[in-house]
Design an enzyme around this catalytic site. Structure first.
Site, mmCIF file in Angstrom:
data_model
loop_
_atom_site.group_PDB
_atom_site.id
_atom_site.type_symbol
_atom_site.label_atom_id
_atom_site.label_comp_id
_atom_site.label_asym_id
_atom_site.label_seq_id
_atom_site.Cartn_x
_atom_site.Cartn_y
_atom_site.Cartn_z
ATOM 1 N N ARG A 80 10.695 -4.061 29.266
ATOM 2 C CA ARG A 80 11.022 -5.025 30.311
ATOM 3 C C ARG A 80 9.911 -5.097 31.355
ATOM 4 O O ARG A 80 9.598 -6.174 31.877
ATOM 5 C CB ARG A 80 12.359 -4.681 30.962
ATOM 6 C CG ARG A 80 12.891 -5.784 31.869
ATOM 7 C CD ARG A 80 14.333 -5.575 32.267
ATOM 8 N NE ARG A 80 14.497 -4.389 33.117
ATOM 9 C CZ ARG A 80 15.671 -3.982 33.598
ATOM 10 N NH1 ARG A 80 16.777 -4.652 33.291
ATOM 11 N NH2 ARG A 80 15.759 -2.918 34.355
ATOM 12 N N LYS A 86 11.816 -8.527 36.581
ATOM 13 C CA LYS A 86 12.218 -7.593 37.640
ATOM 14 C C LYS A 86 11.071 -7.497 38.643
ATOM 15 O O LYS A 86 10.250 -6.573 38.613
ATOM 16 C CB LYS A 86 12.576 -6.230 37.059
ATOM 17 C CG LYS A 86 13.394 -5.360 38.024
ATOM 18 C CD LYS A 86 14.027 -4.180 37.307
ATOM 19 C CE LYS A 86 14.808 -3.282 38.250
ATOM 20 N NZ LYS A 86 15.998 -3.930 38.816
ATOM 21 N N GLU A 116 24.459 -14.098 38.417
ATOM 22 C CA GLU A 116 24.564 -12.637 38.497
ATOM 23 C C GLU A 116 24.841 -12.200 39.922
ATOM 24 O O GLU A 116 24.954 -13.017 40.830
ATOM 25 C CB GLU A 116 23.314 -11.960 37.946
ATOM 26 C CG GLU A 116 22.037 -12.208 38.719
ATOM 27 C CD GLU A 116 20.930 -11.236 38.300
ATOM 28 O OE1 GLU A 116 20.531 -10.424 39.136
ATOM 29 O OE2 GLU A 116 20.465 -11.309 37.146
#
Length: 338
Positions: free
Chosen positions: A79, A182, A218
């Site tokens: 990620r 992220k 989210e």
């Protein structure tokens, strides 16, 4: 060293070492152990001006057998590579990432909380763009560092249902922006509604999609899931971060015989869920008590008795049992330190 392990909150905790590695002149250098809590950056560095920054979060757990287990290092490494590529930074090779995680945990082994405490060691890898530069273009060099610290639950209530709020006047990320990465900018964008939600007594802000304001996205620091008719339902979106915890829960839900649906979740569907929660590395699962749409003056009650739902409870305890080594790890998610 006296630490009240059972009463730890979720925050920064000074430990003995962090580890660092620089990318300069087209290659990654040697890994360095550091006792400094400071980072020296040029005032014109791209991380300060243009958001060339990405980070990760994962945990290490001490089992009943005394062994230290790190959860899903490979997924976090992959990620971070996606995040780095998404903001045109030099990706950290998966092997370097893995070795540095193991190294920093080993160096700070005494800070891994004991098994019976319920706490864990939080691991924070950080990649930033360095070097003197004015103008929007990739940095000439990068720093990858990892620090750690023992933590308790992310939400002070722990595994207990809490209320969350929908605030339509704010977006966390654009549909084709950096929402799937992220990077710090996504959290900066969600800071105002999150603070407002906390001030109003909510544990988190639940974001709707930025384009139509129709679908659940989210919870800012965590993915959303709902349970209905023996089905685990979680949003499909081009603006939410793919949660490694959510990915793990999806597999465990399938193992338990649940159907899994990853799709658009209209806001009005909230009224039909038997259970719902926010899931992520920090919280694992934070069950939702109710969701208030503050702009539309609507309220969706999820937990009728104020307790976590039975499926959420099973998923939570199953995942934690794997993380702590109490149950078999059939998928190779856990790395045991030598």
């Amino acid at each position: 060293m006296q630490i009240d392990w059972s009463n730890l909150g979720f925050g920064y905790f000074k430990t003995d070492y962090n580890v660092r590695c620089y990318f300069r002149d087209g290659k990654w250098g040697e890994v360095e152990d550091s006792t400094s809590e400071e980072v020296t950056v040029h005032m014109a560095s791209t991380c300060l001006h243009y958001g060339q920054e990405a980070f990760e979060g994962l945990k290490a757990f001490r089992g009943k057998d005394g062994k230290i287990r790190i959860f899903r290092i490979d997924e976090n490494a992959k990620r971070l590579i996606r995040s780095a590529e998404g903001v045109v930074m030099q990706p950290v090779p998966e092997e370097l990432f893995t070795n540095m995680v193991k190294r920093v945990v080993k160096l700070n082994e005494k800070f891994v909380p004991p098994y019976e405490s319920g706490a864990s060691l939080y691991i924070r890898p950080l990649l930033i763009g360095l070097g003197a530069q004015v103008g929007v273009k990739p940095a000439p060099e990068y720093l990858f560092l990892i620090f750690v610290g023992p933590v308790g639950p992310y939400f002070k209530e722990g595994f207990k249902p809490t209320p969350m709020a929908i605030m339509r006047g704010y977006d966390r990320a654009a549909p084709l922006g950096t929402g799937t990465l992220k990077v710090g900018g996504n959290y900066a964008a969600g800071m105002v509604p999150t603070v407002l939600a906390h001030e109003k007594g909510y544990s988190a802000c639940l974001f709707l999609d930025a384009k139509e304001k129709k679908y659940i996205d989210e919870c800012g620091p965590a993915n959303f899931f709902g349970i209905r008719d023996n089905t685990y339902i979680t949003p499909e979106s081009t603006s939410i971060l793919p949660s490694i915890t959510n990915k793990s829960l999806i597999q465990l839900a399938k193992d338990m015989g649940l159907k899994v649906e990853r799709r658009h979740v209209p806001e009005e569907e909230l009224a039909t869920f038997e259970e719902a929660g926010a899931c992520g590395t920090a919280a694992v699962i934070s069950p939702i008590l109710r969701i208030d749409d503050l702009d539309e003056n609507k309220s969706y009650v999820i937990s009728k008795d104020g307790k976590p739902g039975p499926i959420s409870e099973k998923l939570y305890h199953k995942l934690r049992a794997i993380q702590y080594g109490d149950e078999e790890d059939p998928y190779g998610w856990v790395t045991i330190l030598d």
